[in-house]
Design an enzyme around this catalytic site. Structure first.
Site: not given
Length: 850
Positions: A107, A178
């Protein structure tokens, strides 16, 4: 809402904003804004599937995924699709048209180093050359071509020219890696290092993600392979939360970081992780703020060895691409140095926190002040996911029960619809048309077998009967269609025409029997019976004509062939082009009609006392396909394929596929607003199909509804995307006018009008729900009449495109506002072309033997 400075916007952003304020929206709307020159014919081009690996800095973008709604910033995917379209590697900006897939959605603010997408692109190789991997060296230089067109902070650095069969960037991924960067200032790293490994293993992470009842998720179990705190090499004082796993929930990584930062500040003990993972003891998530978005990076996407990414090979172009990014890096590095100068001046020492205040580290460098930290286990909690899911379902059901009964009545033509509503009924071909056709053919066979001296009188009666049948059946066909749409004044006329149809059917059977008598030598007896029966039918038709004329006059039905005022000529032409193009390409295999539609599917269930609506597929790809049939020349079906690219968890590994026979669609209802389904936070059209399932019984009727797919905000682990909201209509009007002036200068067109455009190719036409509506109407018409829409009469075409009422919407609105009942103030006569034919039959009686 603060005023936006449109002077800083790019031209594509201004176009997108104008389209959004004028009823169109989003980045995909831009595919209608520019004509294409030197277009590639993708129907003849060689197409191959590839996978691209790329990096991007996320803080200048609205996230990865392309958006339907207008946004202040562009998305990474839109920039990539725009570059692909610019070099004509894909047919359109619509991701569906190139079988687009992504590994992990990020996002706004989130970056990625090894993001992966899969798609179909144009190849310079021939189909024969494409079969051999040795020819890949001659292929287009996809990496360098795209990097020349992309912004400097988006770089393609790997391509897989031969991904394995069935490759999907999301579902073929074996793991995601991540990294979350943070500074160690004020943090107890040992406590964080002790807590981080507690995430490893298979756990229910419902307390470490954002829970939303609208997603209807039931499985929050995920597998974490590695979770640790590591120093960031080359950057003293900085560390990373390094996380590896198969897949992650919505905002999961940032929620995990938020808990670790609380532990590092001493607000929570390391064992809070294991406590929150114990959903038996703590089934509800405590309320807390997740960590900032900028430090989060999707560092890598892991695939099997058969997904082999290769770097670019052209040294000169590689150098140019590197120089482009070097400029970006140098710019940010200079800003870091200069901002450090300023930091040393305005912040000469550590921040002094006011007594009684606590600074909570949220990962953004600023933090948030609070009077006192409240322990997580003592905080208010979010309701359990099962409770939220049930509440959401009950809320949707309650709204449906309150509103849907009235709306469902509108689909049956029993109440007035909104100005945006349109209804059409698909009826099978009138029985009298079929019956009369058989009867005339059977008379012809009979005439061929009778003696030549007796043929003249029978031929005379045959021509007279055929003339009357041809004239009257056209009117009866239209009457049956109008009556099926709810005109109760024509019900009695239908009984009359049904009797007439039965008589013609009996006459056909009668002729077959008499033909057998002829073969047995009883010609004189059978000849008289045939003549008597034909005279009987002629008399019955002539008696029915005045009654049909009277019924037409008193019913107020409008059977003219003109297009209704609510029909969009542009949409109709687009749909007609798609249908005729598919007809021209159709052979013995399935042929898609028009584009693919990205929709949401609702199933409508009706019980004895209420009606409920349920979202069946959050996202689906809908296609209209012409299929081969042994019994019919024109046959169509609607193929609905579930899409897993909807940011929801799916229990099944294979998407559901649903097929609807267009011939079974007996009613179609279109609404320009989402009021019909009571879609929350969405304002989009709705299309409803009423289909029969091989029976006329009520329980054999199925209702299916579609709305345009609206992407839910959020993703695997990142920040929720912002939706634009209107606070002041006057302010919006001023803004759109300002934007239009900036974009068009002194040649600003009037609001609601666009400057002249060159015609787009059919492949780039709109994929809106209204286009699907027109395609279905035309396909249903061809399927019912078994002839091309180019050959149908204007009257039948108008019936299939007509509104639910012959009144204008303006008159209807005035009548509804005044509260008056739906009575006709005047009698509308039938169209002249029908009355003249009926009058001809009653006035021209010469030659008929009584």
């Amino acid at each position: 809402m603060s005023d936006t400075d449109y002077r800083k916007w790019s031209k594509p952003q201004l176009i997108s904003r104008i389209l959004q304020l004028e009823g169109k929206s989003g980045e995909l709307a831009l595919m209608e804004s520019k004509p294409r020159k030197n277009e590639v014919d993708f129907s003849t081009a060689t197409i191959r599937q590839i996978a691209l690996k790329f990096s991007y800095l996320g803080w200048n973008y609205q996230g990865l995924a392309v958006q339907r709604e207008a946004t202040d910033l562009p998305t990474i995917e839109f920039k990539i699709l725009e570059a692909l379209r610019q070099c004509r590697m894909i047919p359109s900006l619509n991701p569906i048209d190139c079988a687009f897939s992504r590994c992990g959605r990020t996002d706004k603010g989130v970056s990625a180093m090894n993001q992966v997408i899969g798609l179909n692109v144009r190849s310079r190789l021939t189909p024969e050359a494409l079969e051999s991997p040795e020819n890949d060296i001659k292929e287009l230089d996809y990496i360098n071509i795209l990097n020349q067109l992309l912004p400097s902070d988006i770089r393609i650095h790997g391509v897989c020219l031969r991904p394995p069969k069935g490759f999907d960037a999301r579902f073929s991924c074996r793991g995601r890696h991540y990294k979350y960067v943070f500074q160690d200032e004020g943090l107890d790293l040992e406590s964080m290092k002790k807590a981080a490994p507690m995430f490893e293993g298979v756990h229910d992470f419902r307390n470490f993600c954002k829970v939303d009842g609208a997603k209807q998720m039931t499985n929050y179990t995920r597998a974490v392979r590695s979770s640790q705190i590591l120093p960031l090499k080359g950057h003293p004082g900085y560390y990373v939360f390094d996380l590896k796993g198969t897949a992650f929930l919505w905002h999961q990584v940032r929620c995990m970081v938020a808990i670790l930062l609380m532990i590092g500040q001493g607000f929570e003990s390391p064992d809070i992780v294991s406590k929150l993972l114990d959903i038996q003891s703590h089934p509800q998530k405590p309320v807390y703020v997740m960590a900032h978005d900028i430090p989060l990076v999707l560092y890598d996407c892991i695939y099997d060895d058969d997904v082999n990414f290769q770097p670019a090979t052209n040294a000169n172009k590689i150098l140019k691409s590197h120089q482009e990014f070097r400029g970006v890096y140098y710019d940010y590095h200079l800003k870091y140095i200069i901002s450090n100068f300023m930091r040393n001046i305005v912040m000469p020492g550590p921040i002094q926190i006011t007594a009684g205040k606590q600074l909570h580290n949220t990962g953004d460098g600023k933090g948030k002040f609070a009077n006192k930290h409240v322990k997580l286990l003592n905080r208010p909690t979010v309701e359990e996911p099962e409770v939220l899911n049930e509440k959401w379902r009950k809320k949707r059901k309650l709204i449906a029960e309150q509103e849907s009964k009235e709306e469902l009545q509108e689909t049956n033509g029993t109440s007035n619809g909104d100005a945006g509503n349109q209804v059409v009924t698909f009826a099978i071909r009138s029985g009298i048309t079929i019956a009369s056709g058989y009867a005339i053919k059977t008379i012809g066979k009979y005439v061929d077998k009778i003696p030549a001296k007796d043929r003249k009188s029978v031929e005379f009666l045959k021509r007279k009967l055929q003339l009357r049948i041809e004239i009257v059946t056209g009117a009866i066909d239209l009457i049956k269609l109008v009556a099926a749409r709810g005109n109760s004044n024509l019900q009695s006329t239908l009984e009359l025409t049904s009797d007439l149809t039965n008589d013609i059917y009996e006459f056909d059977d009668f002729l077959v029997e008499l033909t057998g008598k002829l073969e047995k030598g009883k010609s004189s007896e059978s000849l008289k019976e045939v003549q008597d029966y034909m005279k009987f039918l002629l008399t019955k038709i002539e008696e029915a004509i005045p009654l049909i004329n009277l019924a037409l006059t008193t019913s107020g039905a409008n059977l003219t062939g003109g297009l209704p005022s609510t029909v969009s000529p542009g949409r109709l032409l687009q749909a007609s082009n798609y249908v005729t193009l598919a007809d021209s390409k159709f052979t013995d295999s399935e042929q898609q009609v028009g584009p693919s539609f990205d929709l949401t599917l609702f199933q409508i269930f009706s019980g004895s006392s209420n009606v409920s609506w349920k979202e069946e597929m959050a996202r689906c790809i809908v296609k209209v396909v012409r299929v081969p049939s042994k019994s019919q020349e024109y046959s169509y079906k609607l193929i609905i394929t579930e899409s897993f690219d909807d940011d929801r968890y799916h229990d099944s590994s294979e998407p559901n596929v649903k097929e609807l026979d267009v011939a079974h669609v007996i009613r179609l209802f279109f609404s320009a607003s989402s009021k019909l389904l009571r879609l929350e936070d969405r304002n989009c059209p709705v299309l409803i199909l009423k289909t029969k399932k091989g029976s006329e019984k009520e329980e054999a009727i199925e209702w299916t509804a579609f709305s345009e797919y609206s992407k839910a905000p959020g993703s695997d682990s990142e920040d929720e995307e912002e939706d634009f909201s209107e606070e002041d209509n006057d302010r919006v009007t001023r803004k759109v006018n300002a934007a239009r002036n900036l974009l068009y200068g002194n040649n600003t067109p009037a609001v609601g009008k666009e400057p002249p455009k060159l015609s787009e190719s059919i492949e780039n036409a709109s994929t809106s729900l209204s286009l699907l509506e027109y395609i279905l109407r035309l396909c249903a018409l061809q399927g019912n009449d078994q002839q091309s829409i180019l050959n149908v009469t204007d009257e039948r075409l108008a019936i299939y495109l007509a509104d639910e009422s012959s009144e204008s919407q303006e008159k209807k609105s005035k009548r509804e506002a005044s509260g008056s009942k739906d009575w006709r103030k005047s009698i509308t006569p039938p169209p002249a072309e029908i009355t003249s034919k009926l009058d001809f039959l009653t006035l021209n009686e010469t030659g008929l033997e009584k």
